[in-house]
Write an enzyme that holds these catalytic residues in place. Structure first.
Site, PDB file in Angstrom:
ATOM      1  N   GLU A  25       5.972   2.320  -2.184  1.00 37.55           N
ATOM      2  CA  GLU A  25       7.353   1.850  -2.295  1.00 37.55           C
ATOM      3  C   GLU A  25       8.196   2.809  -3.129  1.00 37.55           C
ATOM      4  O   GLU A  25       9.396   2.926  -2.928  1.00 37.55           O
ATOM      5  CB  GLU A  25       7.372   0.450  -2.924  1.00 37.55           C
ATOM      6  CG  GLU A  25       8.144  -0.533  -2.074  1.00 37.55           C
ATOM      7  CD  GLU A  25       8.043  -1.955  -2.570  1.00 37.55           C
ATOM      8  OE1 GLU A  25       7.513  -2.775  -1.813  1.00 37.55           O
ATOM      9  OE2 GLU A  25       8.487  -2.260  -3.687  1.00 37.55           O
TER      10      GLU A  25
ATOM     11  N   HIS B 250     -19.737   3.492   3.808  1.00 38.83           N
ATOM     12  CA  HIS B 250     -20.344   3.116   5.079  1.00 38.83           C
ATOM     13  C   HIS B 250     -19.294   2.653   6.076  1.00 38.83           C
ATOM     14  O   HIS B 250     -19.599   1.943   7.024  1.00 38.83           O
ATOM     15  CB  HIS B 250     -21.411   2.043   4.829  1.00 38.83           C
ATOM     16  CG  HIS B 250     -22.442   2.517   3.844  1.00 38.83           C
ATOM     17  ND1 HIS B 250     -23.587   3.191   4.224  1.00 38.83           N
ATOM     18  CD2 HIS B 250     -22.458   2.491   2.488  1.00 38.83           C
ATOM     19  CE1 HIS B 250     -24.272   3.526   3.140  1.00 38.83           C
ATOM     20  NE2 HIS B 250     -23.608   3.109   2.069  1.00 38.83           N
TER      21      HIS B 250
ATOM     22  N   LYS C  60      14.523  -7.485   3.987  1.00 34.29           N
ATOM     23  CA  LYS C  60      14.817  -8.821   3.449  1.00 34.29           C
ATOM     24  C   LYS C  60      16.107  -9.356   4.058  1.00 34.29           C
ATOM     25  O   LYS C  60      16.226 -10.531   4.395  1.00 34.29           O
ATOM     26  CB  LYS C  60      14.970  -8.753   1.925  1.00 34.29           C
ATOM     27  CG  LYS C  60      13.667  -8.604   1.152  1.00 34.29           C
ATOM     28  CD  LYS C  60      13.930  -8.666  -0.347  1.00 34.29           C
ATOM     29  CE  LYS C  60      12.660  -8.470  -1.162  1.00 34.29           C
ATOM     30  NZ  LYS C  60      12.840  -8.588  -2.597  1.00 34.29           N
TER      31      LYS C  60
HETATM   32  O1  PA5 Z   1       8.364  -3.648  -6.326  1.00 37.17           O
HETATM   33  C1  PA5 Z   1       9.333  -4.218  -5.827  1.00 37.17           C
HETATM   34  O2  PA5 Z   1      10.483  -4.047  -6.254  1.00 37.17           O
HETATM   35  C2  PA5 Z   1       9.156  -5.206  -4.688  1.00 37.17           C
HETATM   36  O3  PA5 Z   1       7.850  -5.149  -4.201  1.00 37.17           O
HETATM   37  C3  PA5 Z   1       9.451  -6.615  -5.160  1.00 37.17           C
HETATM   38  O4  PA5 Z   1       8.633  -6.925  -6.258  1.00 37.17           O
HETATM   39  C4  PA5 Z   1       9.228  -7.652  -4.055  1.00 37.17           C
HETATM   40  O5  PA5 Z   1      10.004  -7.336  -2.943  1.00 37.17           O
HETATM   41  C5  PA5 Z   1       9.573  -9.046  -4.557  1.00 37.17           C
HETATM   42  O6  PA5 Z   1      10.884  -9.075  -5.030  1.00 37.17           O
HETATM   43  P1  PA5 Z   1      11.348 -10.175  -6.041  1.00 37.17           P
HETATM   44  O7  PA5 Z   1      10.573 -10.027  -7.290  1.00 37.17           O
HETATM   45  O8  PA5 Z   1      12.803  -9.905  -6.228  1.00 37.17           O
HETATM   46  O9  PA5 Z   1      11.103 -11.506  -5.393  1.00 37.17           O
END
Ligand code: PA5
Length: 478
Positions: free
Chosen positions: A304, A333, A447
């Site tokens: 990410e 394996h 989202k």
């Molecule tokens: O690392 C990140 O920013 C994302 O993976 C968020 O944690 C994830 O989308 C969840 O978002 P939120 O904490 O706003 O619900």
């Protein structure tokens, strides 16, 4: 499991061995030459400078998270009051709001922790992290839990994420079937932003206990905030030690010299391996089952943070190495054949452990069978370490890049070091790629389509866009 504090900090330091990344070991075609690191020295200084300036200005608050003594005390005090009253903690959260808690629990509690009795758990809570909305899985979880014995921690930085918010609505109704509104208040804890988001509105309306995710700390950098620390403390992890480990690693990661800073060195090597040697895949392969979910956490922070379309100055770059999780010895394996003989496009990072919690001797039961007797008298500990060494040797012999992060043992202190190391490494390599490792526009866009498709007001355009995608042609569906 052991996990106690022991020894001086320096004896408990994790180490980074990158010999098998170097041209001198794996050859010039694949390996990194020291001259390549030297040639990058201006870039390394630029990124170091940038990170330090941003840190000083308070623009990178994840750097300060190891230093939160007051929060540690507050959380320990809070969960100590929950422990006598409840059996179960259910975390509702996804991505960065879940993976840290999962990694900590898997690393620092027994593999069968949730099956232990309360005295065996030393009075700590069972932990269930519901990070998916599969209706079967979530409903079956609610079916096996008793609302009276369960407390839930809704974690969302934005306070908006459809998956987490839906789980919250379902769980609130589930509590409401057995508990009065007054009683329910003690069963719901919220971890979210200090000011914004629907979850914040709900906290104010309902008076739920809340903890704050500091501004500027994104989900995947939030393991050392209440996002990871509250669930960690609830299962009995020494969260003070965890932060001490992170603080200790911070002293190493402040060094400007790439030769003294493990996070900078690993970031540099991964960057060079990708852009100069075409190694686009980064496999993390712990040789300890307790660390399998650390590899999962790494998969998220790497993907990410680094998978980006645009550079900092707006050019289209489409960068980002692909992280893969593997587990030693299991995946020897399953995956290793590909790593050794398939395309030479990977860097394998082993995580090894000197001292496991247990020592398990292998009995000598068949002295007459020579091909089996050699195992007797050894331990499983020796075998797993020998397997790791053998794997590293095979990879290196086949000129495949690999490196090792070694932990003296799996403890709160070493896990604190490891996670902080990987956070700094991510921030650093993001600077080398010249992208912003702290945003996630792709995730946000997904989202928004989900909000539109589900009929959320203000997202009608997103629904239209989703509907306007070329209609499926029947002949493409078999
Ligand atoms: O690392 C990140 O920013 C994302 O993976 C968020 O944690 C994830 O989308 C969840 O978002 P939120 O904490 O706003 O619900």
């Amino acid at each position: 499991m052991h996990r106690e504090k022991h020894g001086k900090e320096t004896d408990r330091k994790i180490s980074f061995d990158f010999r098998n990344m170097m041209a001198t070991v794996v050859g010039d075609e694949n390996g990194i030459a020291e001259t390549m690191i030297d040639e990058l020295s201006d870039e390394i200084s630029r990124v170091d400078d940038n990170l330090k300036k941003k840190r000083e200005r308070g623009n990178l608050p994840f750097f300060d998270l190891p230093y939160q003594d007051a929060l540690v005390e507050e959380l320990i005090d809070f969960v100590d009051r929950l422990k006598p009253r409840f059996e179960n903690l259910v975390v509702l959260g996804i991505g960065g709001s879940a993976l840290g808690a999962i990694a900590l629990k898997t690393a620092l509690t027994s593999p069968f922790y949730n099956l232990l009795s309360k005295p065996e758990r030393k009075g700590n809570l069972r932990l269930f992290v519901a990070d998916n909305i599969d209706p079967d899985e979530f409903n079956m979880l609610l079916r096996v839990l008793d609302p009276k014995e369960t407390v839930c921690n809704v974690i969302s930085k934005s306070g908006e994420t459809a998956e987490t918010m839906s789980q919250f609505l379902i769980m609130k109704e589930w509590f409401g079937r057995k508990l009065s509104k007054e009683e329910m208040r003690d069963h719901i804890i919220v971890t979210t932003d200090k000011e914004s988001g629907n979850l914040r509105t709900i906290v104010e309306k309902e008076g739920y206990k809340d903890f704050v995710i500091p501004a500027g700390v994104g989900g995947r950098f939030s393991v050392f905030t209440p996002v990871g620390l509250l669930p960690g403390a609830a299962v009995g992890i020494d969260i003070g030690e965890l932060l001490s480990g992170a603080a200790f690693m911070d002293t190493l990661c402040r060094k400007s010299s790439v030769w003294e800073n493990p996070a900078y060195m690993n970031g540099t090597l991964h960057f060079l391996a990708d852009v100069r040697k075409g190694k686009r895949i980064s496999v993390m392969m712990p040789y300890a089952a307790a660390l399998r979910d650390v590899a999962d956490w790494y998969r998220q922070i790497w993907a990410e943070s680094l998978g980006k379309k645009l550079s900092l100055n707006g050019e289209t770059v489409y960068v980002g190495p692909t992280p893969v999780r593997a587990l030693g010895v299991t995946d020897q394996h399953s995956q290793l054949q590909l790593y050794i003989e398939g395309p030479s496009d990977k860097v394998i990072t082993f995580i090894t452990v000197d001292q496991y919690c247990e020592k398990l001797p292998i009995p000598r039961l068949y002295p007459e069978i020579e091909g089996l007797d050699y195992l007797g008298g050894h331990t499983l500990n020796e075998l797993i370490q020998a397997e790791q060494r053998a794997t590293a040797v095979s990879l290196s012999k086949n000129r495949r890049l690999n490196c090792t992060i070694n932990l003296p043992c799996v403890s709160a202190f070493s896990i604190g070091q490891l996670l902080f190391f990987l956070e700094v490494q991510t921030a650093f390599i993001g600077g080398l790629y010249r992208i912003n490792p702290f945003d996630q526009p792709g995730v946000e866009e997904g989202k928004q389509y989900a909000y539109g498709i589900m009929g959320r007001k203000g997202f009608e355009r997103k629904k239209e866009e989703a509907d306007a995608l070329p209609a499926e042609r029947d002949r493409y569906i078999i």
